[in-house]
Design an enzyme around this catalytic site. Structure first.
Site, short mmCIF file in Angstrom:
data_model
loop_
_atom_site.label_atom_id
_atom_site.label_comp_id
_atom_site.label_asym_id
_atom_site.label_seq_id
_atom_site.Cartn_x
_atom_site.Cartn_y
_atom_site.Cartn_z
N SER A 119 48.59 44.18 44.48
CA SER A 119 49.82 44.35 43.73
C SER A 119 49.53 44.59 42.24
CB SER A 119 50.71 43.12 43.95
OG SER A 119 51.95 43.29 43.34
N ASP B 143 56.03 49.88 51.23
CA ASP B 143 55.63 48.60 51.83
C ASP B 143 56.62 47.50 51.50
OD1 ASP B 143 55.16 47.91 49.25
OD2 ASP B 143 53.05 47.40 49.51
N HIS C 73 54.43 44.15 51.74
CA HIS C 73 53.65 44.03 50.51
C HIS C 73 52.70 42.83 50.50
CE1 HIS C 73 52.74 45.05 46.46
NE2 HIS C 73 53.14 43.90 45.98
#
Lengths: 684, 666
Positions: free
Chosen positions: A257, A586, A639
């Site tokens: 991320s 995602d 994610h």
């Protein structure tokens, strides 16, 4: 125990003996004064009455106790049986974890692994606080069980906020990141982030000495983590240490991320000369890094961050909302949760790093966006005209009717009203973004609104209306919008982040750290042998642009904008739903943002990648968990859940054990990222 | 629910229910009488449930009240009882304006650091990265034999057994609390944090305390890790040198580190000859067993030391009983004998330091007397006269068989040489073989030979251990040495096995560095033992401390077969203080650059009431980490003070007199 039981037995006999008590009570109510005897009687009867009352109460209490006892006993019994259960009961066992399988294949640790967690997943603990946080020294404020939010919410928010002027600690408060692997292995109890990956790495032989969690305070801007905590120096030293102690094996970096752009920043920092940089010299990355395996990287930003900043409504820019949605939206406690949340998150510079980068060139303008082709493919009703229109000049007039039906203007990241989002650009009122900046603000608006610092209080209703009249904002004008509604936040944060595209990368201004985390304004380090992977999940609708409305609330300091959740598109998984346009991604990051750099921006030798570091894209198609026992899924593409994806873990393990990209199969693409990238026209 | 209510209703009219099949589906039914038989059947369980419910509810209520209680309430109560609390040293120093200056490095001691599982056998499923050592010790009770198996090291190599990887916990959490509520470093950390310290300028040098010191580098690269972290902290804190705070076994560990870091690679860290001078401001040893601990002897000899493994203190009953048929003590001995580190604690310096058959440095001194009178020696004290007669004769005799032997003049003791004695063939008993204590190899002949030598001094104790546990000592002697160097420039002293022995190494060349020895005094500390043979039984450890041997006098130095001297309950003051009081004082051959040394003793005061917990003036080995005075000293040095500013030496015992008695070439 015995005596208690006896007491109960006695008491069960009592009703028969006490039946005559009531008559005496009536007698006693006469206000006669008969001396001691009456008194005595009175007392006696009162006691009886009490007894009676007590008896009644006790009945109820008794049953309650009994019931609780039953429940407890059953619970303990079940718990006991659960503990007696052998840990590996047949049937409950999932498939063999990838680590075990690969160990049997003979994989052994080769390259040290560095993990770089993303935003919100890292734990934060208290080192110094106000009196209200007494007893929480070195306890987690963020991560863990979050019990403090419920116990002392205001105190908690105060401690998690940063100083709104400096973006650093407020005076008297020190909240610091948790170090070590525990920093981000589990976010909450049972909610893994890195734990599965760590466990699988350990299965093939990794341990503390060749794994490192680069925990940092994710609230700060990247450069400030070095200024305050020396997080970069720490990361540098640890990579060097692991490189040396593991027999001069380069490290494999696994950012997740926001960690991806944090690590981009690090790579620039480490090679830059001091005092701004780490002084590692121009060969540092080439010498120490084998591969960077970005998981769900937010290279070009996340549209979600926009809505988060504008109205604190992003679905999970802070996980909090997901954890307790009811609580946040209600005003039960008179807390104005949303506003406070906004206040807190606006003091976090790092949120700004997630704003979409590259402006219209990447994210599309009023009329076109890279994903439109893709959407047509998905819905399998792509009109040739549409694409031909895209290819032709933008000034060509097509019928509004046609567009309404089939074109989604993803490029209009914020539109006020559903119609605006669908109209053709020529019909939109044109107000230059510059004009916005000139609007005089009225500063006398709300002194009385207390201390909630959302900056909306300083903007008059009229100006808000004018903002809404501008109707549609693209990725570029959006930044202007934010500069207007949150001037202080943006001013503070833009000293640390930039969101443009560089025209000339050799311009000396790009040696400033504010450009380092933007892949479109930096060059990759000179490391031709380094490999850059982009691993991400696809197949989940992901927020891409929003339909807004003005909030009707006139309360002071309330957030004037709201996502218009009544705006619905014409069905389908993609497109407009609940005021939000969705694309493939995602769940948090659209494919375009995470895939573009590796698909095109850095592919081969480009000006962003002068040494030609190899890039690879590996997409993982999302499959929801098949059964409850799988937990968050072994093939998830979401994610955070992707960190438990078996295929992804296997890829990382293989690379860490020395495999090259070709060994694991090179690119693996199931989305339309290549087509999308073709549509993006930037100078390479 | 309705049926349950009905069941509990007292039955005024015990006529049987005419309709037994109508079983509580109606609300009206509640009013109806029930069959007494049903009531009887349920009443016992009912009562139990009721009782449990009551207890639970009360418990919850109390819990709720406890949680609702403001955090400062216990302190308020304490202050109400015993007057206002003194400010914690952190707050006090903050008020004086002290601020963060030097980065701080903690080096934990033996047993206090946590260990976690990284790879294990089947029986440890589900414990990945959970603590096996430290924390709640829940696994000890749940799967004891599995736990022992995982905590043991390989008895040949002293490293991981195949298929098992147990690693130290890293970070400050490694040793802040040993078990829930039992602080080790936590109080010190909290007080340092008050003056502004945080993770970036504090570092816990956690290492696997079971390994030989050099093996921590070989397996985990711990020493490299400490080196680069100190370098990092010095660099990021504006060049301020680090203050090192080792505790207990961390002290010899850090001595080892200082030699390692300056030694050339590959055996050393290659930091160059001035690394310590450049990076270390002060070493503040807390309760350092510089010269070893007599307790370690008893621990290795018969697994009986009172707390060489705190495990025994945690669960004494379990260990001594044969409850689970697992021979706890033997298993424990087997486990602790695989730990090389325990051998680092064997008394060093032999008879020169610890005394011979007829003398010892501490004789004529009884710890328990000091506080009552001002008398420094027992002979002046009427009640203690007899006690010290015994102590005079015995401290040097670290292990004696029988009390009469311990007290007899040396000329009267008949000793039969045990070295070279034939280890008789015992009956091969395979059930005992798996418990690896080496005693079964000795046979009766060997055991008898040991007992007939009667008395062992510190020097002979090492030989004794070599005799009873040859394999273990062979492994250990590759890592540790217990002698005194004749010539420190002898090239053999470049080997790492000498690095942790202060009597066989020179201190680094760092004239600006300061070495402190901070330790508690005023607690009787084990110094010498009286042993007896255990009635022959194949599967038992043949030697046992003779707990019947004790002085008639309550205040005697001999108690339960153990002679005690002044110290901090684990380390005798002699071991903790001698090097700083004399061995390193000024320019000596052990301290060629003349590093300044300071001895600071903290007199033990037991906690005055229950609410104080483990006391703010304690001198006990681990509890001293919560001693306010000590913490204040540490903070002052960390904030930049020098030894003189603290007040130099602070001595309560006769450490300087004792040191004078030790004839050691300096």
């Amino acid at each position: 125990m015995g005596s208690v039981l006896r007491f109960r037995k006695l008491y069960f006999l009592e009703p028969n003996l006490r039946s005559n008590g009531s008559s005496e009570t009536i007698k006693d109510n006469k206000p006669s004064l008969e001396g001691l005897k009456v008194d005595y009687k009175h007392v006696k009867s009162q006691r009886m009455e009490e007894h009676k009352n007590m008896k009644k109460k006790w009945r109820c209490l008794d049953s309650c106790c009994w019931f609780i006892g039953c429940v407890c006993t059953t619970w303990w019994l079940l718990l006991f049986m659960y503990h007696c259960l052998p840990a590996n009961l047949a049937g409950l066992n999932g498939p063999e974890p990838p680590g075990v399988r690969l160990k049997n294949e003979g994989l052994a640790p080769l390259h040290p692994v560095v993990m770089v967690p993303g935003i919100v997943t890292g734990g934060l603990e208290l080192w110094e606080g106000r009196p209200c946080s007494e007893g929480l020294f070195r306890k987690r404020l963020w991560g863990g069980s979050f019990t403090e939010i419920f116990k002392r919410p205001l105190c908690w928010m105060e401690h998690l906020s940063l100083d709104s002027e400096t973006g650093l600690d407020p005076p008297g408060i020190r909240v610091r990141p948790v170090p070590g692997l525990v920093a981000a292995d589990y976010f909450g109890p049972g909610y893994f982030v890195w734990a599965v990956l760590i466990e699988n790495l350990a299965k093939i032989g990794y341990e503390g000495k060749n794994m490192f969690m680069a925990a940092y305070d994710w609230r700060l801007s990247f450069q400030n983590t070095e200024v305050r905590d020396q997080a970069f120096s720490r990361l540098k030293i640890n990579i060097e240490l692991m490189y040396i102690t593991n027999g001069n094996k380069k490290v494999v970096v696994v950012p997740h991320s926001m960690g991806a752009i944090y690590f981009l920043h690090f790579m620039k920092w480490v090679e830059a000369p001091p005092p701004m940089g780490g002084g590692g010299g121009p060969e540092w990355c080439a010498k120490h890094i084998k591969a960077i395996m970005n998981i769900g990287a937010t290279f070009l930003g996340v549209p979600k961050a926009v809505s988060g900043l504008l109205s604190a409504e992003g679905k999970d820019v802070a996980f909090i909302r997901a954890m307790a949605p009811g609580l946040l939206d209600s005003e039960i406690l008179g807390l104005k949760t949303m506003e406070r949340m906004m206040h807190v998150s606006r003091t976090w510079d790092s949120v700004i790093s997630l704003l979409p980068k590259g402006g219209d060139a990447i994210w599309g303008d009023l009329d076109s966006s890279p994903e439109e082709v893709h959407e047509c493919d998905l819905e399998t009703k792509c009109y040739i005209q549409t694409s031909s229109k895209e290819n032709s000049t933008k000034h060509e007039d097509t019928t509004p009717h046609f567009q309404l039906k089939h074109q989604t203007n993803y490029g209009r990241m914020i539109s006020f009203g559903k119609t605006t989002s669908e109209q053709h650009s020529s019909e939109l009122p044109v107000i230059a973004p510059k004009e916005l900046m000139d609007v005089t603000k009225d500063l006398n608006s709300s002194e009385k609104c207390g201390d909630i610092w959302t900056e909306y209080g300083k903007i008059s209703r009229k100006n808000i209306q004018r903002l809404a009249d501008n109707k549609a904002y693209t990725a570029a004008t959006l930044i202007d919008l934010l500069r207007f509604v949150a001037p202080k936040t943006m001013q503070r944060a833009e000293a640390h982040f930039s969101h443009g595209i560089a025209t000339d990368l050799d311009d000396p201004k790009y040696s400033h750290y504010r450009y380092w985390s933007n892949p479109l304004e930096t060059k990759l380090p000179n490391a031709p042998d380094m490999e850059i992977y982009s691993l991400y999940g696809v197949g989940i609708p992901t927020e891409r642009s929003y339909v807004y409305k003005l909030s009707t609330s006139e309360k002071c300091n309330s957030i004037p904008f709201r996502i218009d959740s009544s705006a619905e598109g014409n069905g389908g998984q993609w497109g407009l739903r609940g005021g939000v346009y969705f694309v493939d991604g995602d769940d948090s990051v659209p494919v375009l943002s995470t895939g573009f750099m590796c698909a095109k921006g850095w592919k081969g030798k480009t000006r962003f990648n002068p040494s030609g570091s190899a890039t690879y894209i590996r997409e993982y198609q999302h499959k929801p968990p098949a059964s409850l026992l799988e937990g968050r899924g072994l093939e998830s593409g979401a994610h955070v859940d992707i960190m438990g994806n078996v295929a992804l873990i296997e890829d990382i393990l293989r690379v860490a054990a020395g495999a090259s990209a070709e060994d694991i199969g090179g690119d693996q693409i199931s989305s339309d990222i290549l087509k999308m990238s073709e549509k993006v026209n930037i100078k390479l | 629910m309705s049926s349950t209510l009905r069941r509990r209703k007292p039955d005024p009219n015990p006529t049987p229910n005419p309709n037994p099949e109508e079983d509580g589906l109606d609300v009206e039914d509640i009013k109806k009488p029930k069959k007494p038989t049903i009531k009887k059947n349920y009443s016992c369980i009912d009562n139990c449930c009721w009782f449990i419910g009551c207890v639970c509810s009360i418990w919850w209520l109390l819990l709720f009240l406890y949680n609702a209680m403001p955090a400062s309430f216990p302190q308020f109560v304490t202050e109400a009882i015993s007057g206002p609390y003194p400010d914690p040293p952190g707050v006090k120093c903050l008020k004086e304006g002290l601020k963060v200056k030097h980065p701080v490095v903690f080096v934990p001691g033996i047993v206090t650091g946590g260990l976690e599982l990284w790879e294990g056998h089947q029986c440890m499923d589900g414990l990945f990265r959970k603590r096996l050592w430290g924390g709640t010790f829940g696994e000890v009770y749940k799967r004891p034999s599995c736990w022992v198996q995982h905590m043991s090291l390989d008895n040949k190599t002293g490293m991981d057994p195949p298929g098992i990887r147990v690693r130290p916990v890293t970070g400050l959490v490694a040793a802040d609390y040993f078990a829930p509520g039992y602080f080790v470093w936590a109080v010190l950390i909290a007080n340092l944090a008050r003056v502004g310290y945080e993770e970036k300028n504090m570092y816990m040098a956690a290492y696997d305390w079971r390994l030989g010191f050099q093996n921590t580098e070989v397996r985990d690269q711990t020493l490299s890790r400490i080196k680069s972290n100190i370098e990092l902290m010095v660099a990021t804190n504006g060049g301020n040198k680090a203050v090192i705070i080792p505790h207990s076994m961390g002290v010899p560990y850090f001595l080892h580190f200082m030699k390692w870091v300056e030694a050339p690679a590959p055996m050393g860290g290659g930091g160059g000859p001035d690394w310590c001078a450049k990076h270390i401001k002060a070493v503040m040893n807390i309760g350092g067993p510089f010269l070893g601990v007599p307790k370690a002897v008893a621990g290795l000899f018969s697994a009986e030391a009172k707390d060489i493994a705190t495990a025994r203190a945690v669960a004494p009953g379990v260990l001594d009983s044969d409850l689970f048929q697992i021979q706890t003590l033997q298993n424990l001995m087997r486990m602790s004998r695989t730990w090389d580190s325990t051998m680092s604690m064997i008394p060093k310096g032999g008879d020169t330091i610890w005394g011979g058959l007829d003398w010892s440095p501490e004789e004529g001194y009884a710890p328990s007397k000091r506080k009552q009178g001002k008398n420094d020696t027992c002979t002046q004290n009427e009640s203690g006269g007899g006690v010290c007669e015994a102590t005079q004769a015995s401290y040097g005799r670290m292990v004696s068989f029988g009390r009469d032997v311990a007290e007899a003049p040396s000329s009267e003791i008949e000793r039969i040489e045990f070295r070279g004695a034939v280890k008789g063939n015992s009956v091969a008993n395979n059930t005992c073989r798996d418990v690896w204590t080496e005693y079964h190899d000795m046979g009766f002949g060997g055991i008898k030979a040991v007992a007939e030598y009667k008395v062992y001094t510190a020097g002979e104790v090492v030989e004794l251990l070599e005799f009873v546990a040859p394999k273990m000592m062979e492994r250990g002697s590759a890592h540790f040495s217990y002698g005194i160097a004749e010539d420190l420039d002898d090239p053999k002293y470049e080997h790492f096995k000498y690095w942790s022995n202060p009597l066989e190494t020179k201190l680094p060349n760092a004239p600006d560095m300061e070495i402190y020895s901070l330790y508690g005094v005023g607690i009787p500390t084990e110094r010498a033992y009286i042993y007896k043979l255990r009635p022959a039984a194949e599967c038992y450890i043949p030697f046992q401390i003779d707990t019947s041997a004790k002085d008639k006098n309550e205040d005697g130095c001999l108690k339960d077969g153990v002679y005690t001297v002044d110290g901090d309950e684990t380390v005798p003051a002699l071991s903790a203080g001698y090097m700083c009081a004399k061995g390193w004082r000024g320019k000596t051959r052990f301290n060629p650059s003349g590093i300044k040394t300071y001895v600071r003793e903290y007199d033990h005061n037991p906690p005055s009431n229950f609410l104080e917990g483990r006391g703010t003036q304690s001198g006990a080995h681990v509890d001293i980490m919560g001693n306010y005075q000590l913490i204040e000293d540490v903070i002052r040095v960390a904030a930049g003070a020098k030894g003189e500013e603290l007040g130099g030496d602070q001595v309560h015992t006769g450490i300087f007199e004792w040191s004078e008695k030790i004839k050691l070439k300096l």
